[in-house]
Design a protein around this motif. Structure first.
Motif, mmCIF file in Angstrom:
data_model
loop_
_atom_site.group_PDB
_atom_site.id
_atom_site.type_symbol
_atom_site.label_atom_id
_atom_site.label_comp_id
_atom_site.label_asym_id
_atom_site.label_seq_id
_atom_site.Cartn_x
_atom_site.Cartn_y
_atom_site.Cartn_z
ATOM 1 N N UNK A 316 4.025 -0.811 -8.352
ATOM 2 C CA UNK A 316 4.858 -0.906 -7.150
ATOM 3 C C UNK A 316 6.234 -0.307 -7.366
ATOM 4 N N UNK A 317 6.816 -0.559 -8.534
ATOM 5 C CA UNK A 317 8.128 -0.014 -8.858
ATOM 6 C C UNK A 317 8.085 1.502 -8.959
ATOM 7 N N UNK A 318 7.028 2.046 -9.567
ATOM 8 C CA UNK A 318 6.886 3.506 -9.676
ATOM 9 C C UNK A 318 6.727 4.128 -8.303
ATOM 10 N N UNK A 319 5.912 3.506 -7.436
ATOM 11 C CA UNK A 319 5.734 4.013 -6.078
ATOM 12 C C UNK A 319 7.069 4.076 -5.347
ATOM 13 N N UNK A 320 7.913 3.067 -5.525
ATOM 14 C CA UNK A 320 9.236 3.082 -4.899
ATOM 15 C C UNK A 320 10.134 4.167 -5.487
#
Length: 324
Positions: A316-320
């Motif tokens: 999720x952090x990478x997607x953001x």
């Protein structure tokens, strides 16, 4: 005066390539993206002499597109073959290029203690600083919990390092514990305290230290109170795990009710994670939980579903980060 309004730009669509080790993580990143990420494939082949024979699929269709690559430098050989792709992608007339390297593997080799030492953290930073500029400008380089913050100055102006952290994932997990109100954060040394303590303002904190006794370095409790608490040791990475084990012993001896550990990067060379698995009553008492992220995918596959390990995904952090 009228208030200024920040207008949010629409989300960009990103074509995400990935190394073979990162396939599972790449799929998780795409699932968090609300259809703003398309996974792309690379043919990873080798010539008879062992050197890479690589083909980027749909290369012409990437013109004018936002492109990213999810890398895992789990061995020196993989660094070369992945750098070959990383250097090629920005040259395909892409609108922007982002390199996501969750674990910067030479980060702990950043110092020269005597003449002749080679600081390989600087070497890798120089290699990444030579990524070609795309049509959109310098490469964005996303790294999680780099070992020493001063390493940001190792990178040249041709890349824009974005340093992220896995600590929010840990804090979210801690809030889910039945004894969340009884958690104390422990740092195994002053370096970890300097690195992370500002992210734990709402927690009581203890610090361990290493002292030299003869030829041995002994872990001692430097400051803080642990008696009756669930103590969570926090550090950026683990190799053999020796320091964490000695720290756990000291915390237990000082009355900690439970001890757990978190590291962003579970490197664990030579299957050193086996030292922490629950095999008997003694090992189950040592560490209640051991949290890592999926920054080192080879490790994640090896210790899947083995207590006390839990994987907190960076997806999720990478997607953001890919939307920045």
């Amino acid at each position: 005066m009228a208030e200024s309004i920040v207008v949010k730009s629409p989300k960009k669509h990103v074509n995400l390539f990935y190394s073979l080790d990162c396939e599972e993580l790449a799929n998780k990143v795409a699932s968090h993206s609300q259809n703003n990420i398309t996974l792309q494939n690379i043919k990873w082949r080798s010539f008879a002499d062992g050197f890479p024979n690589i083909f980027i699929n749909n290369a012409e269709e990437l013109r004018g597109q936002h492109v990213a690559f999810l890398a895992s430098f789990s061995s020196p050989a993989q660094v070369f073959e992945q750098l070959s792709v990383i250097y090629a992608l920005p040259r395909l007339f892409v609108s922007s290029f982002t390199l996501v390297l969750p674990f910067f593997p030479t980060g702990s080799f950043e110092r020269m203690e005597e003449e002749g030492d080679v600081a390989t953290a600087f070497t890798l930073a120089r290699m990444l600083s030579n990524i070609p500029i795309s049509r959109g400008g310098p490469t964005s380089l996303v790294i999680y919990d780099i070992h020493a913050l001063q390493e940001r100055f190792y990178f040249g102006d041709e890349v824009l390092p974005l340093f992220e952290t896995g600590i929010p994932l840990l804090k979210e997990r801690l809030q889910q514990l039945p004894d969340a109100d009884n958690v104390v954060i422990a740092f195994p040394d002053d370096g970890a305290w300097k690195r992370f303590h500002k992210q734990f303002d709402n927690y009581s904190v203890v610090v361990c230290t290493k002292v030299r006794e003869g030829d041995k370095r002994i872990v001692r409790l430097k400051e803080g109170h642990v008696s009756g608490h669930h103590v969570v040791i926090v550090d950026d990475l683990v190799q053999s795990g020796g320091t964490l084990i000695e720290c756990q012993k000291v915390l237990a001896a000082n009355g900690a009710a439970k001890v757990s550990a978190y590291v962003t990067h579970g490197v664990f060379p030579n299957q050193s994670w086996l030292r922490f698995t629950h095999k008997d009553e003694a090992s189950e008492k040592a560490f209640a939980y051991f949290w890592i992220t999926d920054s080192c995918p080879v490790t994640v596959k090896a210790l899947a579903n083995k207590a006390p390990f839990e994987v907190l995904s960076l997806a999720g952090s990478i997607a953001n980060a890919l939307q920045i």
